[in-house]
Design an enzyme around this catalytic site. Structure first.
Site, mmCIF file in Angstrom:
data_model
loop_
_atom_site.group_PDB
_atom_site.id
_atom_site.type_symbol
_atom_site.label_atom_id
_atom_site.label_comp_id
_atom_site.label_asym_id
_atom_site.label_seq_id
_atom_site.Cartn_x
_atom_site.Cartn_y
_atom_site.Cartn_z
ATOM 1 N N GLU A 43 0.828 -1.217 0.000
ATOM 2 C CA GLU A 43 0.000 0.000 0.000
ATOM 3 C C GLU A 43 0.861 1.265 0.000
ATOM 4 O O GLU A 43 1.947 1.300 0.570
ATOM 5 C CB GLU A 43 -0.897 -0.015 1.240
ATOM 6 C CG GLU A 43 -1.845 1.174 1.347
ATOM 7 C CD GLU A 43 -2.617 1.225 2.668
ATOM 8 O OE1 GLU A 43 -3.613 1.974 2.731
ATOM 9 O OE2 GLU A 43 -2.221 0.531 3.627
ATOM 10 N N LYS A 113 -9.396 2.696 -2.067
ATOM 11 C CA LYS A 113 -9.731 2.225 -0.724
ATOM 12 C C LYS A 113 -11.013 2.884 -0.220
ATOM 13 O O LYS A 113 -11.152 4.108 -0.242
ATOM 14 C CB LYS A 113 -8.560 2.550 0.204
ATOM 15 C CG LYS A 113 -8.656 1.997 1.621
ATOM 16 C CD LYS A 113 -7.375 2.354 2.371
ATOM 17 C CE LYS A 113 -7.325 1.808 3.781
ATOM 18 N NZ LYS A 113 -6.057 2.183 4.452
ATOM 19 N N CYS A 147 -5.818 -2.815 2.936
ATOM 20 C CA CYS A 147 -5.484 -2.646 4.346
ATOM 21 C C CYS A 147 -6.712 -2.681 5.250
ATOM 22 O O CYS A 147 -7.317 -3.732 5.438
ATOM 23 C CB CYS A 147 -4.673 -1.357 4.521
ATOM 24 S SG CYS A 147 -3.712 -1.287 6.067
#
Length: 263
Positions: A43, A113, A147
């Site tokens: 990430e 995200k 994540c």
């Protein structure tokens, strides 16, 4: 069908964009010695995980530099690349975005995200995505979450429902929550009956230590690979016949009753 995954666990330098792009380029070339089918990055490798008002000054404008680098590399070396994620500046907003390229260098997957990590105020400095991504690499149905997203089983199930067999989870996950990283990735692989490839950063992100421990789990929850805390490259071969085997034996997707789930 067998495929070789090559994971690049990177010690990202916060705000040092030139270093990060140069280091990723070096490691991409090093990874070719592993004869990968799919290369996977962590990430926010271009800026580090850096929720801040300054972030827009370091983010990749419209993703242009990242798109050029990864697309060219994928095409020239005929390899699939799951580009982890990068901070991307679009219309005065910053997104945490993952780009995926096939062997011809075509962009086949893009995902921003959805869930900002509120303890770090990520949702203030990054704009959230609004849709899942689904793509194929060498005929394998794939998806990506990033994540903190892995803590939201509703999202992961949405990503899994269109027959996904391989889920990618790029991250910058801290050492203080290592056990959560291991358990959540394992459980998401089991409950969605897919392979899960989780690629984390390592090294210090400000005062926080990224824990490394990039890993691959099979649909039974077996840990096929787990790295240590250091920067490096690791490779594992996976057999996708395992997906059909478990889904034939325990068909959770057939047995679901979504009409009863009021979420």
């Amino acid at each position: 069908m067998n495929k070789r995954l090559t994971l690049i666990q990177l010690d990202v330098h916060v705000k040092d964009v030139e270093y990060n792009y140069n280091r990723v380029t070096e490691l991409l070339h090093e990874s070719l010695s592993h004869n990968p089918d799919i290369i996977v990055l962590p990430e926010t490798w271009n800026t580090g995980f850096y929720p801040s008002t300054e972030l827009i000054n370091y983010a990749d404008a419209n993703g242009e530099r990242t798109l050029s680098l990864l697309s060219t590399f994928a095409r020239e070396h005929e390899v699939n690349i799951v580009g982890g994620s990068v901070a991307v500046a679009i219309d005065n907003k910053v997104y945490n975005t993952s780009y995926t390229f096939n062997r011809s260098g075509s962009l086949v997957g893009e995902y921003s995200k959805m869930h900002g990590f509120s303890p770090a105020k990520e949702e203030i400095y990054f704009a959230g995505g609004t849709k899942t991504t689904h793509f194929e690499l060498d005929g394998i149905p794939c998806s990506t979450v990033i994540c903190y997203d892995i803590r939201f089983p509703e999202l992961v199930r949405m990503a899994a429902l269109p027959h996904t067999e391989l889920l990618f989870v790029p991250a910058q996950w801290p050492t203080m929550r290592l056990r959560h990283w291991q358990v959540l990735n394992e459980v998401r692989a089991i409950e969605n009956q897919l392979f899960l490839c989780a690629v984390n950063g390592c090294g210090a992100i400000g005062r926080v230590q990224s824990t490394g421990h990039s890993a691959v789990y099979d649909p039974w929850g077996t840990n096929l690979l787990e790295m240590d805390t250091n920067e490096g490259i690791a490779t594992v071969d996976i057999d996708f016949d395992v997906v059909a085997d478990i889904r034939n034996k325990i068909n959770i997707f057939k047995d679901r009753r979504p009409e009863l789930y009021h979420l």
